[in-house]
Structures are given as C-alpha cells and as structure tokens.
Design a protein around this motif. Structure first.
Motif: not given
Length: 268
Positions: A71-94
């Motif tokens: 929760n960044v100043f009242g707004e929900m934001r994705r704050v962890v990227q990097g390797v996490a993004s690489n992993l999630l994109s692969r899960i999403d493609r599946l």
C-alpha cells in the motif's frame, strides 16, 4: 531422545563439486539468489531437498504469492520486480497465474497453479545457467575456521557427498546452514511458544458466482466464535504469552460447563 549415543565411523566423503556460489534451499529466496548469482557469471549450485523447486509454495500448497504488493500512499502497487517478474511471467505463459486479489481488505496476493510454478522455476534456473541438485538434504558442514565454511555435507539418493563453495547462501527456510556453522539462534519466543502450524487445502467444484465474496465473512465469523469462547490455535500461543490469566479463565469456564453437563445427565 534417550540421551545415549552411537559412535559413527569416520569416513571420506566424496566431493560432489566446487562452486563460486552454493545456495541451500529452492524456495522463492533460493531461486532468486541462484538466478542472480548465475546471471552475474558465477558458477552456481542450487541445492534442494525435494525433486522440485518452489519451497512451501509447491511442497505445502500455499498457492499464493504474498508480499509482492504494498500500500503506497493509499494505492496498491506491485513493488517487487526483477527475478520475481521473470518467474511470474513464465507461470502466466503456462496459464497458471491469476490476477492479484485483495486479501481481507488489506493487501494484494496472487494465486498460482503449483504445477505451473514448478515448471516455470525449472525453466528460469535453466535459462540463468545455474546448476541444480535435487533430492539433497543438508546434514552438516565442515569449517575452515570458526568464521568460514569449508564444505556443506549432503545426503543424496546416491549417498553422502560434500559441496565446496566460496560463498554459501542459506535459503533453507529454517536457517539450517547457519545453525550447522555455529551461528547463535533463538528458538520460539523465549516463553516456550512456537509458531503454530497451518493447514493448507484446496477446494474444487466451487461456483464462483454463487460463492462471490462469502470467504470475506470468515474473519467476522471467527471473531463471533472467539466471543463465544472458542480458542483458535494459531492465535493461542500469542494470546497465552500476553494474557495467561485469560487462558486460565477460559479453561476454568470450559471445565465448569463440562461439570454442568454432567450434573444435568446425573453424572458425578
């Protein structure tokens, strides 16, 4: 434990390999550490006790990524990227990743399919160039000196082996590597209380249109049950540490209700 001991014969342990970086534990932290090290050009070995990656996210059926958003100043934001993004994109493609959902009105979590997570993690590690050793349980270390680990000892399907590395990273989840190396640690909260285990389960055949947000009423129902005297184990240790007198009163009330039931049925 009986307090008795058995002498284990000394033996020469085969050296499995020598690496620049050895990571113990193939959960999210271990995946990120191994991928980062391998991408930096370091000869890396990821050691995992099971035959797949993902840690409790796959082995224990957790099925949600929590902590990627804030929760960044009242707004929900994705704050962890990097390797996490690489992993999630692969899960999403599946086809194994859901859109983020709000948990108890506080924070976003993201559900995934455990089989897709395993496949995506394997692909991510392979693409990074890291090596993986599955079915390897850490059982001890040998030390250069009081401050430096010489080798990590593993029990594998092929027998006991040793791994040497310039840098060891402990992603075991329980701090096993640190404990083996003699790093001081504390157990529980100092009052004899440990984290109560959780039970994870999956429910199939649910009609989402009919169920809608029914799950969101669970916290309120739990509060109502607590008001009636029901004690939930996961809250029990914390409550006992803060208010042992209340637990004693609850126990007394339970015993009194039991005695009243016995009196109504003519029992002594």
């Amino acid at each position: 434990m009986t307090g008795r001991t058995v002498a284990e014969p000394a033996r020469q342990v085969p050296l499995y390999g020598e690496y620049e970086v050895a990571v113990l534990g193939g959960g999210p932290a271990g995946i990120a550490a191994a991928v980062a090290a391998a991408r930096a050009g370091r000869r890396t070995l990821l050691i995992e006790r099971y035959g797949f990656l993902g840690g409790m996210g796959t082995a224990a059926g957790v099925t949600n990524f929590c902590g990627l958003h804030a929760n960044v100043f009242g707004e929900m934001r994705r704050v962890v990227q990097g390797v996490a993004s690489n992993l999630l994109s692969r899960i999403d493609r599946l086809g194994g990743l859901n859109a983020p959902h709000l948990v108890l009105g506080k924070i976003l979590a993201q559900a995934y399919d455990t089989a897709a997570y395993k496949i995506a993690a394997d692909d991510l590690l392979a693409a990074s160039g890291a090596n993986i050793l599955f079915h390897a349980l850490a059982v001890g270390v040998t030390m250069h000196d009081a401050q430096t680990i010489d080798a990590l000892i593993l029990e594998t399907r092929s027998g006991r082996v040793a791994v040497r590395a310039k840098i060891f990273i402990d992603c075991s989840g329980d701090g096993d590597l640190a404990a083996f190396a003699g790093v001081p640690y504390e157990l529980g909260d100092g009052a004899g209380n440990m984290l109560y285990p959780s039970t994870m389960f999956r429910v199939n055949g649910v009609n989402p249109e009919r169920a809608k947000e029914a799950w969101a009423t669970i916290p309120q129902r739990m509060q109502e049950a607590e008001a009636r005297g029901v004690r939930f184990p996961r809250k029990g240790d914390r409550a006992a540490a803060k208010a042992p007198d209340r637990m004693a009163r609850q126990h007394h009330a339970t015993e009194e209700r039991r005695r009243q039931r016995h009196r109504r049925h003519g029992c002594a």
